[in-house]
Design an enzyme around this catalytic site. Sequence first.
Site, short mmCIF file in Angstrom:
data_model
loop_
_atom_site.label_atom_id
_atom_site.label_comp_id
_atom_site.label_asym_id
_atom_site.label_seq_id
_atom_site.Cartn_x
_atom_site.Cartn_y
_atom_site.Cartn_z
N GLY A 1 47.13 34.26 39.81
CA GLY A 1 48.71 34.40 39.70
C GLY A 1 49.32 35.76 39.26
O GLY A 1 48.76 36.86 39.80
N GLU B 1 42.70 36.59 38.75
CA GLU B 1 42.93 37.45 39.94
C GLU B 1 44.30 37.52 40.17
O GLU B 1 45.10 36.41 40.07
CB GLU B 1 42.30 36.46 41.10
CG GLU B 1 42.61 37.30 42.42
CD GLU B 1 43.72 36.71 43.29
OE1 GLU B 1 44.57 37.59 43.42
OE2 GLU B 1 43.59 35.73 43.67
N CYS C 1 48.00 37.13 48.12
CA CYS C 1 47.58 38.25 47.26
C CYS C 1 47.00 39.30 47.99
O CYS C 1 46.85 40.37 47.45
CB CYS C 1 46.65 37.43 46.20
SG CYS C 1 45.36 36.60 46.90
#
Length: 527
Positions: free
Chosen positions: A240, A264, A301
């Site tokens: 997140g 992460e 991401c």
Amino acid sequence: MITGKNYIGNHLSSQGDKTYTTFNPKVNIENEPLYYEASETEINHAIDLASEAFAAYKKVSGKDKAQFLNTIAEEILALGDLLIQTYISESGLPEKRAIGERTRTIGQLRAFANLVADGTWVEATIDTADPNRIPIPKPDLRKMLTPLGPVVVFGASNFPLAYSTAGGDTASALASGCPVIVKSHPMHAGTGELIASAIIAAAEKTKMPNGVFSNLNSSGIEVGVQLVKHPKIKGVGFTGSIKGGRALFDLAAQRPEPIPVFAEMGSINPVVILPETLQKRGASLATTYAKSITLGTGQFCTNPGLILGVKSEALDHFIDKLSTEILTITPSCMLHPNIVNNYKNNSANMLQESGISKTADYQGDLEPNFAGQMITTVDGDSFLNNTNLHQEVFGPFSLVVQCKDLEELTTIIDHLEGQLTGTILAEQEEIADHRTIIEALQNRVGRLIFNGVPTGVEVCPSMLHGGPYPASTDSRFTAVGIHAIKRWVRPMSYQNWPDHLLPDELQNQNPLGISRLVNGDSTRNPL
């Protein structure tokens, strides 16, 4: 069937008085099921069950754990269209994405099943005794990896399956021998409950101890905070934001017994375009990157949020082409109204920074919760001296930095925070002349890409999904691929221990037939 309740081990429970719903961003309405946030009593019960289960689960054979993981995969598939439609209704993501993510989730589970069935992953190492060694005898030493204990996994907003309830963190932790408590993400609580029901069904079918898995609902941060602070929890997995991951990291570090948090977090994934490539392939690269920036509405991401090039006519053409191409792409739905609002606020704040300008800003009509894509640009000196421009804008947004020369470009890379990926777009004969740039990027990222796009994370043993802080809280580990299992274990060494009391992996006869390092040589033979 979705009940809205928590799985406390193998039992459904709804003791809490706080309820909430999920939201369908595509049609802009709340979904009907009501979810019960886990109470403090339920949280503590789940942790106690996990702690009790650990005593038995850590001794379960690799083959039995493999059967458990494979059965989870089968039970997920058995959920059929109910899972897919629930996923769609809670995320606004299309059916193709839902099916693809389910396939990835199944693949991860089966990969870990294969890993633990073989058993070699424990890195068994044996150095036999030498009582005649001078000046002092050498002891018998044997070492292997052993699970940490109960761990907490936080569901991710942008991957309701592959990074959530039965995603890579859960699959790798269960494979290692650690019971798992999932803090379900509130945006896809129904998807989470369905997956939890599949895990519980698999646990019962394969006779795993009650408490090996629990799934707790939560609409805010309270449940997660209680879980991380509890002394029986031994590790945390999170995917997140930097803010959320750092908060968990700090909580875990402040405990009387600090525990590892494998988070992460944010990344802008810098892309370097070298001059010759800009001249030769600038137009085609612009088309490729317009698609990459908008893929999944920019909610990956690994989204390419930063593009670096040397100021030139070729770079001007690239920016113009990228700006034109990105506006031809139909906007898509974001995961939740809160994420849309954050995207609007963060992109607006970025535009307030000195020296930045828009080159593309989608101005067409947008349905509720859809995001318009944006390209911005700034000169290298302004970027270098304003760290606000280095921050991630989660969504279909990218910033092109026009550097005055390659030296300034390298300096910019040196001053970036840690990233998940870094990409170099170059000709084969060109890249060899720019080793300084390669080395600079290598120092800032976990994965270095040549002539590709960062979006897309192949699930395989060679993948590294992590990087220097703040891309992740520990750059030594990956969140994707079979080596993710190493986050949930610690090395354990036995000295002069009776053979029959050693774990099977370390006994003389090697009853599991695994590959071991014995006195420096890799072998499957018994001693």
